[in-house]
Design an enzyme around this catalytic site. Structure first.
Site, PDB file in Angstrom:
ATOM      1  N   ASP A 180       0.865  -1.167   0.000  1.00 25.44           N
ATOM      2  CA  ASP A 180       0.000   0.000   0.000  1.00 25.44           C
ATOM      3  C   ASP A 180       0.908   1.224   0.000  1.00 25.44           C
ATOM      4  O   ASP A 180       1.841   1.292   0.805  1.00 25.44           O
ATOM      5  CB  ASP A 180      -0.833   0.002   1.300  1.00 25.44           C
ATOM      6  CG  ASP A 180      -2.292   0.281   1.042  1.00 25.44           C
ATOM      7  OD1 ASP A 180      -2.582   1.377   0.548  1.00 25.44           O
ATOM      8  OD2 ASP A 180      -3.122  -0.586   1.357  1.00 25.44           O
ATOM      9  N   ASP A 281      -3.131   4.595  -2.334  1.00 19.77           N
ATOM     10  CA  ASP A 281      -4.235   5.058  -1.498  1.00 19.77           C
ATOM     11  C   ASP A 281      -4.772   6.418  -1.982  1.00 19.77           C
ATOM     12  O   ASP A 281      -3.982   7.339  -2.240  1.00 19.77           O
ATOM     13  CB  ASP A 281      -3.711   5.195  -0.057  1.00 19.77           C
ATOM     14  CG  ASP A 281      -4.811   5.441   0.955  1.00 19.77           C
ATOM     15  OD1 ASP A 281      -5.709   4.590   1.069  1.00 19.77           O
ATOM     16  OD2 ASP A 281      -4.762   6.489   1.634  1.00 19.77           O
ATOM     17  N   GLU A 339      -6.497   3.417  -5.829  1.00 19.60           N
ATOM     18  CA  GLU A 339      -7.784   3.526  -5.142  1.00 19.60           C
ATOM     19  C   GLU A 339      -8.333   4.907  -5.500  1.00 19.60           C
ATOM     20  O   GLU A 339      -7.705   5.917  -5.181  1.00 19.60           O
ATOM     21  CB  GLU A 339      -7.613   3.394  -3.632  1.00 19.60           C
ATOM     22  CG  GLU A 339      -8.967   3.290  -2.942  1.00 19.60           C
ATOM     23  CD  GLU A 339      -9.032   3.986  -1.594  1.00 19.60           C
ATOM     24  OE1 GLU A 339      -9.951   3.680  -0.831  1.00 19.60           O
ATOM     25  OE2 GLU A 339      -8.171   4.842  -1.302  1.00 19.60           O
ATOM     26  N   HIS A 410     -10.992  -3.535   3.418  1.00 20.74           N
ATOM     27  CA  HIS A 410     -10.940  -3.195   4.843  1.00 20.74           C
ATOM     28  C   HIS A 410     -11.775  -1.963   5.182  1.00 20.74           C
ATOM     29  O   HIS A 410     -11.815  -1.548   6.330  1.00 20.74           O
ATOM     30  CB  HIS A 410      -9.484  -2.952   5.235  1.00 20.74           C
ATOM     31  CG  HIS A 410      -8.906  -1.779   4.506  1.00 20.74           C
ATOM     32  ND1 HIS A 410      -8.757  -1.749   3.133  1.00 20.74           N
ATOM     33  CD2 HIS A 410      -8.478  -0.576   4.937  1.00 20.74           C
ATOM     34  CE1 HIS A 410      -8.254  -0.588   2.764  1.00 20.74           C
ATOM     35  NE2 HIS A 410      -8.068   0.146   3.845  1.00 20.74           N
ATOM     36  N   ASP A 411     -12.406  -1.336   4.186  1.00 22.58           N
ATOM     37  CA  ASP A 411     -13.194  -0.121   4.426  1.00 22.58           C
ATOM     38  C   ASP A 411     -14.695  -0.367   4.332  1.00 22.58           C
ATOM     39  O   ASP A 411     -15.474   0.598   4.380  1.00 22.58           O
ATOM     40  CB  ASP A 411     -12.842   0.957   3.395  1.00 22.58           C
ATOM     41  CG  ASP A 411     -11.427   1.503   3.562  1.00 22.58           C
ATOM     42  OD1 ASP A 411     -10.905   1.464   4.683  1.00 22.58           O
ATOM     43  OD2 ASP A 411     -10.858   1.971   2.559  1.00 22.58           O
TER      44      ASP A 411
HETATM   45  O1  TEU Z   1      -9.785   5.069   1.934  1.00 24.05           O
HETATM   46  C1  TEU Z   1     -10.299   6.151   1.253  1.00 24.05           C
HETATM   47  C2  TEU Z   1     -11.758   6.453   1.265  1.00 24.05           C
HETATM   48  O2  TEU Z   1     -12.151   7.445   0.709  1.00 24.05           O
HETATM   49  C3  TEU Z   1     -12.795   5.642   1.906  1.00 24.05           C
HETATM   50  O3  TEU Z   1     -13.057   4.469   1.325  1.00 24.05           O
HETATM   51  C4  TEU Z   1     -12.594   5.722   3.383  1.00 24.05           C
HETATM   52  O4  TEU Z   1     -12.582   4.456   3.925  1.00 24.05           O
HETATM   53  C5  TEU Z   1     -13.654   6.516   4.074  1.00 24.05           C
HETATM   54  O5  TEU Z   1     -14.505   5.630   4.653  1.00 24.05           O
HETATM   55  C6  TEU Z   1     -14.447   7.493   3.288  1.00 24.05           C
HETATM   56  O6  TEU Z   1     -15.659   7.741   3.951  1.00 24.05           O
HETATM   57  C7  TEU Z   1      -8.407   4.935   2.053  1.00 24.05           C
HETATM   58  C8  TEU Z   1      -8.070   3.737   2.892  1.00 24.05           C
HETATM   59  O7  TEU Z   1      -8.487   2.576   2.245  1.00 24.05           O
HETATM   60  C9  TEU Z   1      -8.657   3.918   4.253  1.00 24.05           C
HETATM   61  O8  TEU Z   1      -8.490   2.785   5.059  1.00 24.05           O
HETATM   62  C10 TEU Z   1      -7.997   5.123   4.869  1.00 24.05           C
HETATM   63  O9  TEU Z   1      -8.598   5.414   6.095  1.00 24.05           O
HETATM   64  C11 TEU Z   1      -8.086   6.339   3.970  1.00 24.05           C
HETATM   65  O10 TEU Z   1      -7.797   6.063   2.615  1.00 24.05           O
HETATM   66  C12 TEU Z   1      -7.089   7.377   4.413  1.00 24.05           C
HETATM   67  O11 TEU Z   1      -5.801   6.962   4.137  1.00 24.05           O
END
Ligand code: TEU
Length: 636
Positions: A180, A281, A339, A410-411
């Site tokens: 990542d 990311d 992403e 993971h989100d």
């Molecule tokens: O996530 C970015 C993102 O915009 C979303 O999917 C986020 O989880 C958030 O819920 C928006 O409402 C990435 C990573 O995958 C996430 O784990 C991090 O927290 C985020 O970036 C910041 O680095």
């Protein structure tokens, strides 16, 4: 040619950015595309449309849209040429959330040696490439997405030597590993930010977005993804700093060439260590609109975050990606998946088409929620939306494009729970999703636990959670007018559902740890651990394994063409995958009712999900069970 008030609605829809923006708005409003494409609307001049809708959108909406579109003059994607051959088009990716995968030393946190000891499992499953979540040194305000030192491993996960060993062990097995890369922001504890605070007017001040002001008025109206304003007040400096995520995640200023040099060096440093690529990311957020203007209220309210139109597809995004790729990724032939939250199919193609020299793949997110819904809504996900998304997406791809296939990470909460939480359907939905992930045309990214049909947790309150996003959002709900209980939305959308430890065995500690897990699992159904599913031929785990074996044996299932059958059929999804004379017919029941099979391909059942006996060897019946998936092999 730039767009203005004399342009027509169809001109906006013909522009890739305009098309995605309109599609996104329609999705959010749960309206069909025919709203825009019918000639009456399509021919309207924008100036007229503005007059008609101003009451609804408020002033300035059209200007905001035009500014976004006109910042991106690139209109077309060349559709010429042969498709590029690349290992990642045939690979199965597997995302590891390091803190929750396997703990080797009993401290309750997953670590690198834990991953190392389960590589045989991943190889046996058929995984080609691991995506390792962040393991860099971090204060963990956002579980590693706040990096303090890009060239060090966080203590509880192990050492650089462990990581070198993991990379080598992957390569020995013919597997690859991507990391990542979190470079939209750093941790506030990163040395650069420490230096910036120490001397805001020195060279590091310009690594971030520091702005003078008063403690009660942030520089603009942008809001953070983790609640409240996107700005943090620094009393010692009398300045604000931009942070789109947690207070401890200040955004890097990519307009500063020194920042881009730093990132180039970090990337090269890791590629020299043998890493095969990166997941970048929130990479589409790196270019912010100069001057950081206020976000439009209507757009912000619609999207849930104010200011987003000024950075989710910024003016220098393409330029910075091309520069980074040319300087550091290309010499190593590294693989890159971005992403890219908020963007749609056309912008995704502009970022990842093979002839554009930017990314290889993007993760789009519009299929993760049903139209009109957001992650915090408690609702049953209708799989017809997933079908519609793939049908549309596939139809727009050329030889230069390729897509990623995923719906868990993971989100996000677990997909099975969103579709139908009734435990009697769990295995069938698990196999249905496996079948779609591994037979759809594109590159599958599986998330740990998906292969054993992991579901959401029965969290009972804030004390059960750890994620900063859930915690700050819950606090925010308490401040809302009225006395609506905020817990149901947190329970529906919390990222912690997917972050509890991997279920290896039905024992105390789940085979994950001998200690106390950092995040307690709140789900104890029998039969859904690796150990229990390993030797059961009808398990979800073995379904994944068999599908991957089949994929590897037949190019039709990877590089082959896709021909969707009856794209408008409801609750039923059928498609052919074709490579010369070798072809497969895939038939999926997207509903919880029995459906008449429409299979008339003449093929034999290669793999089916029906749980009654060993269906694999039997002639399949005339009806599909709820959520049943069938894969027929047809030869000519
Ligand atoms: O996530 C970015 C993102 O915009 C979303 O999917 C986020 O989880 C958030 O819920 C928006 O409402 C990435 C990573 O995958 C996430 O784990 C991090 O927290 C985020 O970036 C910041 O680095």
């Amino acid at each position: 040619m730039s767009l203005d008030r004399a342009s027509r609605v169809r001109d906006v829809y013909a522009h890739p950015v305009g098309r995605d923006a309109i599609d996104r708005i329609l999705l959010q409003l749960n309206r069909s595309r025919s709203w825009i494409t019918n000639p009456l609307i399509a021919n309207l001049r924008l100036g007229v449309l503005e007059a008609l809708t101003a009451r609804f959108t408020g002033p300035g909406f059209l200007d905001a849209l035009l500014a976004l579109l006109n910042a991106h003059p690139e209109r077309t994607i060349a559709a010429s040429g042969e498709a590029v051959e690349a290992w990642w088009k045939e690979a199965v990716f597997y995302q590891i959330y390091p803190r929750s995968f396997a703990d080797s030393d009993g401290d309750g946190n997953g670590d690198l040696r834990g991953i190392l000891s389960h590589l045989d499992y991943l190889q046996d499953l058929g995984v080609d490439c691991l995506w390792l979540g962040p393991v860099y040194d971090s204060p963990n305000e956002d579980n590693g997405y706040d990096v303090r030192d890009y060239r060090a491993v966080m203590a509880e996960m192990g050492t650089l030597q462990d990581l070198d060993d993991l990379i080598a062990a992957c390569h020995e097995r013919g597997m690859k590993l991507i990391m990542d890369l979190v470079v939209n922001h750093t941790s506030a504890e990163h040395e650069w930010f420490q230096q910036a605070q120490h001397d805001p007017d020195g060279p590091f001040g310009d690594y971030y977005f520091l702005r003078p002001g008063k403690p009660d008025t942030p520089p603009n109206n942008w809001t953070s993804f983790f609640s409240g304003p996107a700005w943090r007040w620094l009393p010692a400096n009398n300045r604000w700093v931009l942070r789109l995520f947690a207070p401890g995640q200040p955004d890097l200023n990519w307009d500063n060439p020194a920042v881009r040099d730093e990132v180039t060096e970090i990337v090269s440093w890791w590629l020299d260590r043998g890493v095969d690529g990166f997941r970048l990311d929130v990479i589409n957020y790196i270019s912010k609109m100069p001057g950081l203007p206020n976000g439009h209220r209507f757009i912000g309210d619609l999207m849930g975050f104010h200011g987003i139109e000024h950075y989710y597809y910024g003016p220098h995004l393409h330029e910075y990606l091309r520069e980074l790729r040319g300087r550091s990724f290309d010499p190593h032939r590294a693989f890159l998946v971005g992403e890219t939250p908020g963007i749609g199919i056309e912008m995704g193609r502009l970022l990842a088409a093979s002839d554009r020299g930017e990314l290889d793949l993007v993760f789009l997110f519009d299929h993760l929620e049903n139209p009109g819904k957001i992650r915090w809504d408690d609702y049953r996900y209708d799989l017809n939306h997933l079908k519609a998304h793939y049908v549309d997406y596939q139809s727009r791809l050329t030889a230069n494009d390729w897509m990623s296939i995923f719906w868990e990470n993971h989100d996000n909460p677990r997909m099975i729970s969103k579709i139908n939480p009734d435990p009697q359907h769990r295995t069938m939905i698990g196999k249905l999703l496996a079948t779609m992930a591994l037979t759809m045309r594109g590159t599958p990214f599986l998330y740990q636990g998906q292969e054993i049909a992991a579901v959401n947790q029965n969290f009972t309150g804030l004390d059960d959670l750890s994620d900063i996003e859930s915690i700050t959002r819950y606090r925010e709900t308490l401040d809302r007018p009225g006395e609506v209980d905020g817990w149901p939305e947190i329970l529906a959308g919390s990222r912690d559902h997917a972050r509890t430890p991997m279920r290896w065995a039905p024992t105390e500690g789940l085979g994950f740890t001998t200690g106390t897990p950092w995040l307690e699992p709140r789900e104890d159904s029998a039969g859904f651990t690796v150990a229990e599913q390993h030797d059961d031929p009808h398990s979800v785990l073995n379904h994944y394994r068999e599908l991957i074996v089949l994929r590897r044996a037949h190019r039709a299932l990877t590089r082959g063409r896709i021909d969707v059958v009856e794209p408008d059929a409801k609750d039923w999804f059928g498609y052919y995958r074709v490579d010369g004379a070798d072809r497969f017919f895939i038939e999926l029941n997207l509903s919880d009712r029995r459906l008449v099979s429409r299979h008339n391909s003449g093929g034999r059942l290669a793999l089916g999900s029906a749980s009654d006996g060993d269906s694999d060897s039997k002639e399949p019946g005339p009806t599909l069970a709820p959520y049943e998936a069938r894969v027929f092999h047809v030869r000519y």
